[in-house]
Design an enzyme around this catalytic site. Structure first.
Site, mmCIF file in Angstrom:
data_model
loop_
_atom_site.group_PDB
_atom_site.id
_atom_site.type_symbol
_atom_site.label_atom_id
_atom_site.label_comp_id
_atom_site.label_asym_id
_atom_site.label_seq_id
_atom_site.Cartn_x
_atom_site.Cartn_y
_atom_site.Cartn_z
ATOM 1 N N SER A 146 -4.903 -9.917 129.704
ATOM 2 C CA SER A 146 -6.113 -10.444 129.271
ATOM 3 C C SER A 146 -6.294 -11.167 130.013
ATOM 4 O O SER A 146 -5.736 -12.217 129.905
ATOM 5 C CB SER A 146 -5.636 -10.235 127.836
ATOM 6 O OG SER A 146 -7.013 -11.056 127.080
ATOM 7 N N GLY A 147 -7.693 -11.323 129.860
ATOM 8 C CA GLY A 147 -8.153 -13.098 131.063
ATOM 9 C C GLY A 147 -7.785 -12.208 132.965
ATOM 10 O O GLY A 147 -8.198 -13.927 133.007
ATOM 11 N N THR A 151 -12.012 -6.900 134.084
ATOM 12 C CA THR A 151 -13.674 -6.160 133.479
ATOM 13 C C THR A 151 -14.398 -6.579 135.285
ATOM 14 O O THR A 151 -15.357 -5.795 135.207
ATOM 15 C CB THR A 151 -13.958 -6.747 132.697
ATOM 16 O OG1 THR A 151 -12.748 -6.537 131.770
ATOM 17 C CG2 THR A 151 -15.297 -6.833 132.434
ATOM 18 N N ASN A 196 -9.274 -14.290 126.397
ATOM 19 C CA ASN A 196 -10.485 -14.164 127.036
ATOM 20 C C ASN A 196 -11.895 -14.429 126.251
ATOM 21 O O ASN A 196 -12.082 -13.770 125.670
ATOM 22 C CB ASN A 196 -9.704 -13.178 127.604
ATOM 23 C CG ASN A 196 -11.366 -12.249 128.578
ATOM 24 O OD1 ASN A 196 -12.777 -13.418 128.748
ATOM 25 N ND2 ASN A 196 -11.749 -11.269 129.308
ATOM 26 N N SER A 199 -13.261 -11.238 126.019
ATOM 27 C CA SER A 199 -12.117 -9.559 125.977
ATOM 28 C C SER A 199 -12.140 -8.480 125.998
ATOM 29 O O SER A 199 -13.093 -7.709 124.975
ATOM 30 C CB SER A 199 -11.317 -10.098 125.046
ATOM 31 O OG SER A 199 -9.551 -9.280 125.513
ATOM 32 N N SER A 200 -12.128 -6.600 126.439
ATOM 33 C CA SER A 200 -12.807 -6.273 126.660
ATOM 34 C C SER A 200 -11.452 -5.525 125.158
ATOM 35 O O SER A 200 -10.768 -5.595 125.369
ATOM 36 C CB SER A 200 -12.433 -5.337 127.847
ATOM 37 O OG SER A 200 -12.743 -5.516 128.385
ATOM 38 N N GLY A 424 -5.817 -5.701 129.066
ATOM 39 C CA GLY A 424 -4.552 -5.941 129.525
ATOM 40 C C GLY A 424 -3.230 -6.117 128.472
ATOM 41 O O GLY A 424 -3.454 -6.872 127.377
ATOM 42 N N GLU A 426 -1.056 -8.274 126.117
ATOM 43 C CA GLU A 426 -1.374 -9.198 125.785
ATOM 44 C C GLU A 426 -0.113 -9.792 124.075
ATOM 45 O O GLU A 426 0.244 -9.158 123.761
ATOM 46 C CB GLU A 426 -2.762 -9.119 124.668
ATOM 47 C CG GLU A 426 -3.170 -8.286 123.564
ATOM 48 C CD GLU A 426 -4.422 -8.429 123.224
ATOM 49 O OE1 GLU A 426 -5.396 -9.091 124.349
ATOM 50 O OE2 GLU A 426 -4.518 -7.614 122.064
HETATM 51 N N1 LIG Z 1 -13.505 -13.050 140.388
HETATM 52 C C1 LIG Z 1 -13.828 -13.790 139.420
HETATM 53 N N2 LIG Z 1 -14.496 -14.721 140.461
HETATM 54 C C2 LIG Z 1 -14.981 -15.823 138.591
HETATM 55 N N3 LIG Z 1 -14.542 -15.733 137.697
HETATM 56 C C3 LIG Z 1 -13.895 -14.726 137.243
HETATM 57 C C4 LIG Z 1 -13.177 -13.676 137.930
HETATM 58 N N4 LIG Z 1 -12.565 -12.654 137.902
HETATM 59 C C5 LIG Z 1 -12.442 -13.332 136.357
HETATM 60 N N5 LIG Z 1 -13.250 -14.216 135.690
HETATM 61 C C6 LIG Z 1 -13.225 -15.433 135.077
HETATM 62 O O1 LIG Z 1 -12.440 -14.578 133.801
HETATM 63 C C7 LIG Z 1 -13.004 -14.540 133.040
HETATM 64 C C8 LIG Z 1 -12.503 -13.234 132.391
HETATM 65 O O2 LIG Z 1 -12.233 -12.234 133.420
HETATM 66 P P1 LIG Z 1 -11.535 -10.604 132.958
HETATM 67 O O3 LIG Z 1 -12.404 -10.359 131.462
HETATM 68 O O4 LIG Z 1 -12.745 -9.949 133.335
HETATM 69 O O5 LIG Z 1 -10.422 -10.456 132.086
HETATM 70 P P2 LIG Z 1 -9.723 -8.970 131.863
HETATM 71 O O6 LIG Z 1 -8.680 -8.764 132.651
HETATM 72 O O7 LIG Z 1 -10.761 -7.894 132.214
HETATM 73 O O8 LIG Z 1 -9.303 -9.687 130.591
HETATM 74 P P3 LIG Z 1 -9.467 -8.230 129.195
HETATM 75 O O9 LIG Z 1 -8.073 -8.084 129.549
HETATM 76 O O10 LIG Z 1 -9.000 -9.236 127.935
HETATM 77 O O11 LIG Z 1 -9.972 -7.006 129.191
HETATM 78 C C9 LIG Z 1 -14.734 -13.453 132.736
HETATM 79 O O12 LIG Z 1 -15.218 -13.659 132.364
HETATM 80 C C10 LIG Z 1 -14.999 -14.433 134.398
HETATM 81 O O13 LIG Z 1 -15.288 -15.712 133.609
HETATM 82 MG MG LIG Z 2 -11.709 -7.124 130.714
#
Ligand SMILES: Nc1ncnc2c1ncn2[C@@H]1O[C@H](COP(=O)(O)OP(=O)(O)OP(=O)(O)O)[C@@H](O)[C@H]1O
Ligand SMILES: [Mg+2]
Length: 1079
Positions: A146-147, A151, A196, A199-200, A424, A426
């Site tokens: 997660s994070g 996404t 996060n 977080s999805s 992800g 967690e």
């Molecule tokens: N390529 C990137 N460039 C800039 N910031 C990023 C990038 N990828 C992720 N982030 C930052 O990290 C945060 C978390 O990313 P994201 O929501 O994609 O995580 P996730 O893997 O989908 O987590 P979860 O499993 O909780 O949904 C985003 O809100 C953003 O602030």
């Molecule tokens: Mg996500």
């Protein structure tokens, strides 16, 4: 102050543009520079040179430290992407990098993996190309905790397709909807967690459908298990789903009033549990606007939006329904919420109140309403909230799917690229049923990854007949089995407990687990654990040793959540709802269905199994996301955290499998295509089989046999990013050094080839330019020469015609005017006249005149006269009286002397003067003696004595009546004109003349011999004054004169060389005068 933005794009170009707010300035620079990509990172060929961009190129590939160091080095330079072969490893930068603009997208379009820096776009592009060329459905699996950025990665890929894929206007709508589905789903399905901020809280698998032209034409989303419990409860520091806060923060006053909401999240029980209404990284107000716009783009009408928001608001009101009551019987303490709920949900308030406080029991065919106690009523209320929200979310996904449905019937076949972005792995302090499901899901995905990469890779080597040492890796199938195995797995045991009659509880479930899977190496409970572990575990927890780490799950609520029960009477109320969305969500058939619904865990297990099937049917690409630290900070690289993720994601094994075998592989065709320029035999084209081409090339490059292997043809059912479809022929390297050397060689060669191409192209361009110029010049030349030639020919023809006419005219010139000779005659006349015009006499003396043709002789004569008259007339017009007088004298002189006296011609040009002696030259006595007689002319003369011919200077004065010879003051002789018989003069050039006067007269002394230097003038004057023009005699040879007393004298004139006047021996006066003109 001006600011300058430098942007290096992977092509090596530098873009300068004014900066925006909030960028980092390079403080040493004036004006400040915003360096978005470190200058040394990207080389001119577009490939970054920090560390290695593919882990298989790591020399020390078995070292985890080297692996992490490479990640760190690149992370420090903002290079967040690195490959392991075809797998993309991505480290969350936690800051915006300028690597996602359109330039970057274009740069990655249709370019091979190795030619540019690693990027999420490269993965997207590779899948897209594989889909297009191999016509095989693709999927991109994005995993990580997660994070870690899953996404974000999936959004980047979607944007990449939206920008780079071909699109018609129609497709544009689909693209917009695909893009706009994200903010909507994120608003309803994402929330801030401790891990996060976005977080999805649901799993998402999205199919993007492409038509045969490669344009995105539709999409379909499958959602997985939404974390509904969040609607009613949040851990400390976490929030409910974004949409609640967005509505409260961003909703217009009227809207909130209509929904009965206040602009303060703290007022709502469902929003206060986490004590975190505001998050610095989230702007609910702007997000609200985005979501509202997105809903419109997706195709929601105003009524639908209203009903959707009614539901959201009703969930908040439900949370605020307070129970009170005595004797354990719950009743609702305030009516306000119910009033709002009745209106918003479109149900009867009383029925709703009853349903929220009673449970319907059917006993022996009779329906009974049993009152609920406080706890039961609260959980019934929460169950309703969760059900309403959960089902609305599913409805939302369906609605989006309907708007993304590909409707064009003309093309039924489309290819798809699936994007999997699922919650992800967690671990929290307290982990419940949801974490259990989420982590189970991640186990399944890891299993799929192992299946498709580690395992299949090794099997592939065997199939290719390549000598190979197997690599050990941890296969998490054992954990998957622990969770999902039929009868013996945790889910089965949980279901059993849920369905079993009697007093089943969360704790009996835990005991059952201990009994059934207690011996499993990945399962521990407080009872089964060693003392050390017991200290960190409560008695209500069980621990699973996941591939990604250990997680303690608290069994509290497992049964309820798994049952996911909603009391029948609450369902009935909802089925009666006038809200159209709820009406679709709560179906009456459900009420009549006597079958017990499947438990949540079983449903989830089934949906995951289906997902695995979907993924297995497609060609997968992997993106492995990692988070660099737990505090969401940019620039912080927590090695311990990274090491942990590297370990559980199995990246080292992944790398070892790649390297222990052969670090790099290429299809023979691709290998040849890329490196054929390095060998003269394979360049420019290899005609034979690709395999033979590679063998020739490798021989030329001098590879050692141990450095490479050539695989044989084989067929496989699953393939990798670089794999060709169907039968594969691989060209493989063992170590990176060989690849480096080959790539270096190619690099050098490319420059040479580029120069050659450039030169060739320039030459070709110049040549064609020259040829064009030349042909233009030739065309102009030919055209001009044509004009000249035609002009010349025309003139020649005219000339010939003229000559012909002329000749003809000449022949017939003597005939009467007729057509044959008219030109000639005219021409002759014309040319005579033209000639005449050019050669007219210049003055009256000029007697020249062109000879006229016979026909014009009369005209010529007339003209000549005319001309002469004209000249005379104009001459006369010019002369004054003085000149006229002069001319008259000159006329007289001409008549007298012309052609008669030698020195006449010399006199012509000299003007006659009025007198040669002025007043002062003449003695006053003479003047006095002359008295009133007016003097007309005076000239000094020489007088020769009659005897002896002595020369004496005298003055000759002419008056009106007489010529007077004067010696100083004496009037020596006066000759009356009446007595003047004549004047004799010689024909020679001398100045002597004789005035003949009658002799014998006392007064007269006989003829006078005089000499004047202006003899012509003097004689002319005498002739005019005396009116004796006819008495001027010009003699040749000699002049006889008479002196006084009848004596005669003679003057002999002889021509000689000079003037000599002397008395000759014969007593004559001899005058020798030079002949000036021959007459
Ligand atoms: N390529 C990137 N460039 C800039 N910031 C990023 C990038 N990828 C992720 N982030 C930052 O990290 C945060 C978390 O990313 P994201 O929501 O994609 O995580 P996730 O893997 O989908 O987590 P979860 O499993 O909780 O949904 C985003 O809100 C953003 O602030
Ligand atoms: Mg996500």
């Amino acid at each position: 102050m001006m600011e300058l933005r430098i942007q290096l794009i992977p092509t090596g170009e530098i873009i300068l543009s004014p900066g925006k707010n909030g960028e980092n300035y390079c403080h040493g620079c004036k004006p400040p520079l915003v360096l978005l990509v470190p200058l040394h990172v990207v080389a001119s060929d577009g490939v970054d040179r920090v560390g290695v961009q593919d882990f298989v190129l790591l020399e020390n590939f078995t070292s985890e430290a080297a692996f992490i160091e490479n990640l760190r080095k690149r992370f420090k330079e903002n290079l967040i992407y690195t490959y392991i072969g075809s797998v993309l490893v991505s480290v969350n930068p936690y800051k915006d990098l300028e690597i996602y603009n359109k330039n970057h997208m274009q740069r990655y379009r249709g370019v091979n993996f190795y030619e540019v820096s690693p990027h999420i776009y490269a993965v997207g592009d590779n899948s897209y190309r594989s889909m297009r060329t191999e016509r095989k459905d693709q999927c991109i699996l994005i995993s990580g905790e997660s994070g870690a950025g899953k996404t974000e990665a999936s959004k980047k890929i979607l944007q990449y397709y939206a920008v780079t894929c071909p699109a018609s206007e129609q497709v544009q709508t689909v693209k917009d909807r695909l893009l706009q589905s994200n903010p909507v789903l994120e608003a309803f399905g994402n929330a801030k967690t401790l891990r996060n901020d976005n977080s999805s809280r649901f799993g998402k698998y999205m199919d993007i459908q492409f038509d045969f032209k490669g344009a995105p034409v539709g999409g379909h989303i499958i959602n997985y298990l939404l974390e509904k419990s969040r609607v009613v409860h949040q851990n400390h520091g976490e929030r409910n789903f974004h949409i609640f806060y967005q509505l409260i923060e961003g909703g217009e006053e009227d809207l909130l009033r209509g929904l009965g909401l206040e602009r303060n999240p703290q007022q709502y029980q469902y929003l206060v549990k986490g004590n975190c209404p505001k998050v610095s990284s989230i702007n609910d107000r702007t997000d609200w606007k985005t979501v509202r716009k997105a809903l419109t783009v997706i195709g929601f009408d105003e009524d639908e939006v209203e009903e959707l928001l009614n539901i959201i608001a009703s969930v908040l009101h439900l949370g605020n329904v307070q129970y009170g009551g005595e004797d354990g019987v719950a009743c609702i303490t305030s009516d306000t919420q119910i009033k709002y709920l009745a209106r918003l949900l479109g149900v009867n308030g009383t029925v709703l109140t009853e349903a929220l406080t009673h449970k319907k029991i059917i006993a022996k065919g009779e329906e009974l309403m049993s009152p609920l106690n406080l706890e039961q009523a609260s959980s019934a209320r929460d169950a309703l909230s969760k059900a309403v929200y959960g089902r609305t979310f599913t409805w939302l996904v369906n609605k989006i799917n309907a708007s993304l449905t590909y409707t064009d019937d003309s093309c039924k076949h489309y290819s798809v690229i699936g994007l999997l972005d699922i919650y992800g792995f967690e671990v929290f302090q307290h982990n419940s049923f949801e974490q259990f499901c989420i982590n189970y899901c991640n186990e399944k995905l890891q299993q799929l990854f192992i299946e498709l990469t580690l395992k299949s890779e090794q099997e592939e080597y065997e199939a290719e007949g390549i000598t190979w040492e197997p690599v050990q890796y941890f296969n998490n199938k054992i954990i998957c089995d622990l969770v999902e195995e039929k009868f013996k797995g945790i889910i089965s045991i949980l279901d059993e407990e849920c369905l079993r009659p009697g007093d089943a509880s969360d704790l009996t479930f835990l005991e059952k687990l201990e009994d059934t899977v207690g011996g499993h190496p990945h399962f521990v409970t407080h009872k089964l654990a060693d003392t050390k572990t017991r200290k960190v575990m409560s008695r209500e927890e069980f621990r699973l040793l996941h591939y990604a780490g250990e997680v303690n799950y608290n069994v509290n609520g497992f049964l309820d959540k798994n049952n996911d029960l909603l009391f029948r009477n609450l369902k009935e109320v909802m089925c009666m709802s006038e809200n159209k969305i709820l009406n679709q969500c709560f179906n009456r058939e459900e009420l009549s269905d006597k079958k017990r619904p499947e438990t949540a865990a079983t449903q989830f297990k089934a949906s995951l199994a289906k997902l695995m099937e979907i993924l297995m049917s497609k060609e997968p690409s992997y993106v492995r996301c990692m988070k660099p630290n737990d505090s969401k900070q940019a620039g912080r690289f927590d090695e311990v955290l990274i090491r942990h993720q590297v370990k559980y994601l199995g990246l080292m094994e992944n790398l070892r499998v790649r390297r222990a075998g052969f670090a790099y592989r290429r299809r023979y065709e691709l290998f040849l295509q890329r490196y054929k320029s390095l060998c003269p035999d394979t360049w420019a084209n290899w005609q034979g089989k690709a395999f033979d081409g590679v063998a020739t090339l490798v021989k030329h490059l001098g590879y050692k046999p141990e450095e490479y292997k050539l695989g044989r043809s084989a067929t496989h059912t699953h393939t990798h990013l670089h794999s060709p479809p169907g039968g594969k022929k691989y060209w493989v390297w063992r170590g990176p050094a060989t690849l480096f050397a080959t790539e270096e060689g190619l690099e050098t060669r490319k420059h040479g080839l580029a120069t050659k191409l450039q030169a060739g192209w320039r030459g070709y361009r110049q040549k064609s330019k020259y040829q064009k110029l030349r042909s233009s010049a030739v065309a102009v030349q030919a055209w001009w020469r044509g004009i000249l030639a035609r002009r010349r020919a025309r003139r020649r023809r005219q000339a010939a015609d003229t000559i012909r006419r002329f000749v003809k005219g000449f022949i017939h010139r003597h005939r009467e005017r007729c057509p044959e000779n008219e030109y000639f005659l005219d021409y002759v006349r014309y040319s005579f006249l033209m000639n005449l015009r050019r050669n007219l006499p210049k003055n009256v003396l000029d007697k020249s005149w062109p000879t006229p043709p016979a026909a014009l002789s009369e005209a010529s004569e007339l003209l000549r006269k005319l001309c002469m008259q004209n000249m005379v007339w104009s001459y006369c017009k010019k002369i004054n009286s003085e000149w006229k007088h002069q001319m008259e004298q000159k006329m007289v002189a001409s008549e007298l002397f012309k052609d008669k006296k030698d020195n006449y011609p010399q006199s012509v040009s000299k003007l006659f003067v009025n007198t040669r002696l002025n007043g002062e030259d003449i003695n006053p006595k003479v003047v006095q003696a002359l008295g009133s007689e007016k003097m007309k002319y005076a000239v000094p003369v020489t007088k020769y004595d009659r005897k002896g011919y002595k020369a004496r200077p005298r003055q000759l004065l002419l008056t009106a009546n007489s010529a007077v010879i004067v010696e100083e003051a004496k009037l020596k002789q006066r000759i009356e004109y009446a007595t003047l018989r004549g004047v004799s003069v010689s024909s020679l050039s001398d100045g002597l003349f004789v005035l003949h006067v009658p002799g014998g007269d006392n007064k007269q002394k006989g003829d006078v011999v005089l000499q004047s230097d202006h003899v012509i003038e003097t004689l002319t004057k005498i002739a005019i004054c005396s009116d004796k023009i006819n008495n001027i005699n010009i003699n040749q040879g000699s002049i006889t004169f008479t002196s006084g007393q009848g004596k005669e004298g003679t003057i002999d004139f002889t021509p000689g060389s000079e003037l000599l006047v002397a008395k000759a021996k014969n007593g004559h006066l001899s005058v020798t005068a030079p002949r000036l003109n021959s007459r």
